[in-house]
Design a protein around this motif. Sequence first.
Motif, PDB file in Angstrom:
ATOM      1  N   GLY A   1      -8.214   4.406   2.323  1.00 13.05           N
ATOM      2  CA  GLY A   1      -7.696   5.128   1.357  1.00 13.05           C
ATOM      3  C   GLY A   1      -8.668   5.810   0.220  1.00 13.05           C
ATOM      4  O   GLY A   1      -8.245   7.072  -0.302  1.00 13.05           O
TER       5      GLY A   1
ATOM      6  N   ARG B   1       0.764  -1.221  -0.154  1.00  9.24           N
ATOM      7  CA  ARG B   1      -0.004  -0.018   0.056  1.00  9.24           C
ATOM      8  C   ARG B   1       0.709   1.254  -0.083  1.00  9.24           C
ATOM      9  O   ARG B   1       0.380   2.217  -0.672  1.00  9.24           O
ATOM     10  CB  ARG B   1      -0.857   0.214   1.275  1.00  9.24           C
ATOM     11  CG  ARG B   1      -2.029  -0.892   1.244  1.00  9.24           C
ATOM     12  CD  ARG B   1      -2.894  -0.571   2.338  1.00  9.24           C
ATOM     13  NE  ARG B   1      -4.233  -1.479   2.168  1.00  9.24           N
ATOM     14  CZ  ARG B   1      -5.360  -1.405   3.195  1.00  9.24           C
ATOM     15  NH1 ARG B   1      -5.092  -0.632   4.314  1.00  9.24           N
ATOM     16  NH2 ARG B   1      -6.144  -2.385   2.999  1.00  9.24           N
ATOM     17  N   ASP B   2       1.939   1.137   0.684  1.00 13.05           N
ATOM     18  CA  ASP B   2       2.937   2.281   1.016  1.00 13.05           C
ATOM     19  C   ASP B   2       3.892   2.492  -0.292  1.00 13.05           C
ATOM     20  O   ASP B   2       4.577   3.521  -0.417  1.00 13.05           O
ATOM     21  CB  ASP B   2       3.589   2.285   2.040  1.00 13.05           C
ATOM     22  CG  ASP B   2       2.598   2.176   3.413  1.00 13.05           C
ATOM     23  OD1 ASP B   2       2.040   3.063   3.423  1.00 13.05           O
ATOM     24  OD2 ASP B   2       2.682   1.031   3.940  1.00 13.05           O
TER      25      ASP B   2
ATOM     26  N   GLY C   1      -6.517  15.042   1.955  1.00 11.77           N
ATOM     27  CA  GLY C   1      -5.027  14.589   1.461  1.00 11.77           C
ATOM     28  C   GLY C   1      -4.094  15.457   1.788  1.00 11.77           C
ATOM     29  O   GLY C   1      -3.023  15.214   1.087  1.00 11.77           O
TER      30      GLY C   1
ATOM     31  N   GLY D   1      -4.886   3.198  -4.398  1.00 13.00           N
ATOM     32  CA  GLY D   1      -5.416   2.547  -3.223  1.00 13.00           C
ATOM     33  C   GLY D   1      -6.496   1.492  -3.193  1.00 13.00           C
ATOM     34  O   GLY D   1      -6.345   0.514  -2.325  1.00 13.00           O
TER      35      GLY D   1
ATOM     36  N   ASN E   1      -8.411   8.500  -4.621  1.00  8.17           N
ATOM     37  CA  ASN E   1      -7.047   7.453  -4.560  1.00  8.17           C
ATOM     38  C   ASN E   1      -7.402   5.960  -5.261  1.00  8.17           C
ATOM     39  O   ASN E   1      -7.469   5.023  -4.488  1.00  8.17           O
ATOM     40  CB  ASN E   1      -6.714   7.254  -3.235  1.00  8.17           C
ATOM     41  CG  ASN E   1      -5.333   6.576  -2.859  1.00  8.17           C
ATOM     42  OD1 ASN E   1      -4.786   6.027  -3.857  1.00  8.17           O
ATOM     43  ND2 ASN E   1      -4.985   6.297  -1.827  1.00  8.17           N
TER      44      ASN E   1
ATOM     45  N   LYS F   1       3.826  11.983  -4.367  1.00  7.32           N
ATOM     46  CA  LYS F   1       2.489  12.186  -3.525  1.00  7.32           C
ATOM     47  C   LYS F   1       1.526  12.911  -4.319  1.00  7.32           C
ATOM     48  O   LYS F   1       2.148  13.624  -5.507  1.00  7.32           O
ATOM     49  CB  LYS F   1       2.730  12.943  -2.397  1.00  7.32           C
ATOM     50  CG  LYS F   1       3.242  14.401  -2.413  1.00  7.32           C
ATOM     51  CD  LYS F   1       3.309  15.157  -1.073  1.00  7.32           C
ATOM     52  CE  LYS F   1       3.553  16.603  -1.356  1.00  7.32           C
ATOM     53  NZ  LYS F   1       3.719  17.176   0.033  1.00  7.32           N
TER      54      LYS F   1
ATOM     55  N   ARG G   1      -2.305  10.155   3.617  1.00  7.08           N
ATOM     56  CA  ARG G   1      -2.560   8.865   3.113  1.00  7.08           C
ATOM     57  C   ARG G   1      -2.067   7.793   3.934  1.00  7.08           C
ATOM     58  O   ARG G   1      -2.176   6.801   4.004  1.00  7.08           O
ATOM     59  CB  ARG G   1      -2.208   9.042   1.640  1.00  7.08           C
ATOM     60  CG  ARG G   1      -3.030   9.548   0.810  1.00  7.08           C
ATOM     61  CD  ARG G   1      -2.720   9.163  -0.666  1.00  7.08           C
ATOM     62  NE  ARG G   1      -3.492   9.640  -1.741  1.00  7.08           N
ATOM     63  CZ  ARG G   1      -3.445   9.595  -3.133  1.00  7.08           C
ATOM     64  NH1 ARG G   1      -2.435   9.022  -3.508  1.00  7.08           N
ATOM     65  NH2 ARG G   1      -4.315  10.399  -3.766  1.00  7.08           N
ATOM     66  N   ASP G   2      -0.688   8.099   4.465  1.00  5.49           N
ATOM     67  CA  ASP G   2      -0.105   7.206   5.104  1.00  5.49           C
ATOM     68  C   ASP G   2      -0.141   7.277   6.629  1.00  5.49           C
ATOM     69  O   ASP G   2       0.048   6.066   7.506  1.00  5.49           O
ATOM     70  CB  ASP G   2       1.684   7.710   5.031  1.00  5.49           C
ATOM     71  CG  ASP G   2       1.946   7.763   3.546  1.00  5.49           C
ATOM     72  OD1 ASP G   2       1.810   6.795   2.876  1.00  5.49           O
ATOM     73  OD2 ASP G   2       2.246   8.580   3.262  1.00  5.49           O
TER      74      ASP G   2
ATOM     75  N   VAL H   1      -9.706   9.083   2.325  1.00  2.00           N
ATOM     76  CA  VAL H   1      -8.627  10.128   2.387  1.00  2.00           C
ATOM     77  C   VAL H   1      -8.506  10.825   1.154  1.00  2.00           C
ATOM     78  O   VAL H   1      -8.236  10.229   0.073  1.00  2.00           O
ATOM     79  CB  VAL H   1      -7.375   9.473   2.827  1.00  2.00           C
ATOM     80  CG1 VAL H   1      -6.327  10.307   2.977  1.00  2.00           C
ATOM     81  CG2 VAL H   1      -7.579   8.772   4.291  1.00  2.00           C
ATOM     82  N   GLY H   2      -8.789  12.279   1.122  1.00  2.00           N
ATOM     83  CA  GLY H   2      -8.617  12.741  -0.214  1.00  2.00           C
ATOM     84  C   GLY H   2      -9.806  12.945  -0.873  1.00  2.00           C
ATOM     85  O   GLY H   2      -9.627  13.518  -1.993  1.00  2.00           O
TER      86      GLY H   2
END
Lengths: 493, 493
Positions: free
Chosen positions: B229, A181-182, B168, A229, A226, A220, B181-182, B232-233
């Motif tokens: 995920g 994921r990262d 995000g 993701g 996303n 980023k 995100r992380d 987020v954003g």
Amino acid sequence: MAGLLRPATWGLFSWRGYCSRGTLSAGFVEALKAVVGSPHVSTAAAVREQHGHDESMHRCQPPDAVVWPQDAEQVGRLAALCYGQGVPIIPFGTGTGLEGGVCAVQGGVCINLTRMDRILELNPEDFSVVVEPGVTRKALNTHLRDRGLWFPVDPGADASLCGMAATGASGTNSVRYGTMRDNVLNLEVVLPSGQRLHTAGRGRRFRLGAHLPCVPGPRKSAAGYNLTGLFVGSEGTLGLITAATLRLHPVPEATVAATCAFPTVQAAVDSTVHILQAAVPVARIEFLDEVMMDACNRHSKLNCCVAPTLFLEFHGSEQALAEQVQRTEEIIRHNGGSHFSWAKEAEERSRLWAARHNAWYASLALRPGCKGYSTDVCVPISRLPEILVQTKEDLEAWRLTGTIVGHVGDGNFHCILLVDPEDPEELLRVQAFAEQLGRRALALHGTCTGEHGIGLGKRQLLLEEVGAVGMQTMRQLKATLDPRGLMNPGKVL
Amino acid sequence: MAGLLRPATWGLFSWRGYCSRGTLSAGFVEALKAVVGSPHVSTAAAVREQHGHDESMHRCQPPDAVVWPQDAEQVGRLAALCYGQGVPIIPFGTGTGLEGGVCAVQGGVCINLTRMDRILELNPEDFSVVVEPGVTRKALNTHLRDRGLWFPVDPGADASLCGMAATGASGTNSVRYGTMRDNVLNLEVVLPSGQRLHTAGRGRRFRLGAHLPCVPGPRKSAAGYNLTGLFVGSEGTLGLITAATLRLHPVPEATVAATCAFPTVQAAVDSTVHILQAAVPVARIEFLDEVMMDACNRHSKLNCCVAPTLFLEFHGSEQALAEQVQRTEEIIRHNGGSHFSWAKEAEERSRLWAARHNAWYASLALRPGCKGYSTDVCVPISRLPEILVQTKEDLEAWRLTGTIVGHVGDGNFHCILLVDPEDPEELLRVQAFAEQLGRRALALHGTCTGEHGIGLGKRQLLLEEVGAVGMQTMRQLKATLDPRGLMNPGKVL
């Protein structure tokens, strides 16, 4: 409701038994051949069987045909062809999954992506690489060897990187370097319609019809939803990953490995928490229980303490390592750890880590003729001692042989259960034990799977984990992107 | 097609001018009051205007009413009420966004979440905390002060953490600690229907009707689709975030800050790449161009070199810092850097970083009476020198005053443009410049937004960035989760 699947999955948990299908028309097979060429399509029983299972205990369920596309354009045409005809599509990488993710539960066409195995673009200054789906993690790291870069995510098997992305894999380095994921920056995905999606932007090269399927991308982004993701961890149920841009890391200047023994599980976990709290940038911190250590001693002719043990690895400059090692040793001694072994040279480190690397085979050797089944729960790290103690009690209560090995810095551990494949009653006990362990993890605010995925076997646990609204949301997403329910059907949901 | 929006957005790029609406029936307002209580609903013009804009230059577009719920249950009832009546819903945190994300382009109800401001659960051993949506990043770090933990994501403003998740966001620390995100582990989201979703599992406490809205959750998971995920954003367009579980980090033992000057942009970026390649775990690495430095000298009465400059910060043990500093200085000298200043004590560090922290106000002071507009592109780091040089040429070509400041370790930079709000022709030039810069970033495989989001102003650029299939996929996701298109309408898509 479309896509609603019965949650019962453990009925599939029986040993492999080939089940024949073969429902594709001759005309359809010819159409597949027209896309990829005759030599790249097979309906041979042996080939189909080989593609009907992964490394788990799920029964082999072969697809009706296997195809090997050469590029994303062919993948797109195959997807559109299958989807138009209502034929299920099952993406296939190295087949090293552990949750039955490639079993063709409704037959269909298995799309084997391993012949698309080029490393398309390496950008050392940007710490990124673009790979096709057949490139494995070891192949990538071999390619990177002289560039001062590496890709750290390391599930046990030499899996394909895009398969690892599809699974949401991690491994021993994730406490420091993160999981898939990262480390996935961008994906090229063929949607069921055959359209190609670039999850984090397509760049401008496409306007020129250029060759690169997946642009390097920035480190980023806050641009829209996303999508990367969403596809990482989707287990082939939303589309086929045909290229990935991955984040690379600089090779550490030096590496030190260590092992040490503890009087209790609690002492080993406390040490882990204290090491993380002290901001020691540990690269790997793995836990092995005393049964596992005993198995390793026997299997690898070692002479380690038969006790709860931590295996550690540190990455950094010579000077930074000396300090990390010193701090770690202080913390571990403070928690009652003993029998330290430190190793710096590559060969010595391998010797020290041999026990960890051979954990699976050492476990299997405990009961020759048996198969292994690995659980995969992950809990908040503070709950680890509790669940590890419960797990050991459960093993006894269910009269099962199992070793424990864990990525303890993430709160993730595996119980490797030994099962006689000829003993259906034992299989049932393994099933019951694994379900109970999954529920114990949920009760402690954990997950039923840290890195293996849901696949076939954990759909009921997923429902319990995310609840009705979570499940409904996932089903809606699936129905949106795969309205006919043909992308790797029967998995995850 | 439902949800299809005209991409033209820069028409909105005019200075604030209050636009009245007020289409809610008295009965509907009474229904809102029945949910949250009379004192927590307002239809006053001043309140509505205050909620109709953020810190960007987008025209104020006030909602028809503002409500302040006290808990997630109320948020759920408000959402269901609005959705049932076809009334748009706009989530509101601190209003510190930079892309017009809170503008009520279709009127509707603004849900101000700042009165839900409790820190619900801190788990130091698990490095996690659960916060309600009104908790700001500074409030959290104040709360954590004595616990040896901190939350590193730092957009300029003291934004709410859930607002940062919705955007995000990132900031100066993300080169080492990652972006939102992380660092988001789990979210509680109220869906448009009023249902509550827990993106990474709901835990078991809910069975007991317990108080905790968002479970701590494990550090990693491979259980189903990554809903965390996805939200987020999502900029409030898919649901309202009512709690977040965040990942915390140990407070570094020591900190060293530094600045140094370079002969060229290329030399500063080369130094950055070499520092990252050498695996120096730099915590912050910020670039300021010579115009920015000149502005800072004037504004803060400093005497820094008027040259491309890097501001750096290192976190670690005393011993590790000494080594990081030494390596960095070697790399920087090798690339022609000079005028080093190093600072260790907090006060001295603040003095050194004053220029960076005051960059926005120093820029505004260049042309008194002007407003600022910040671009936000992000490119692969190797392309930074190229785009920075182009940007400076573009500033000249468009006859605009702008300073440049960037999170150079991520490839993200902001051009702060000074605009006379009374000069519509200059506004048009700013618009054209920003669009051109966005397209330059896309041509270099970058993104039009690294951390500010799409909001109102970058929808056309998003389309160009992700392409037709990406846009179609995002629209499908939106239509699935918000079929009536009432969640923060007009944003992102």
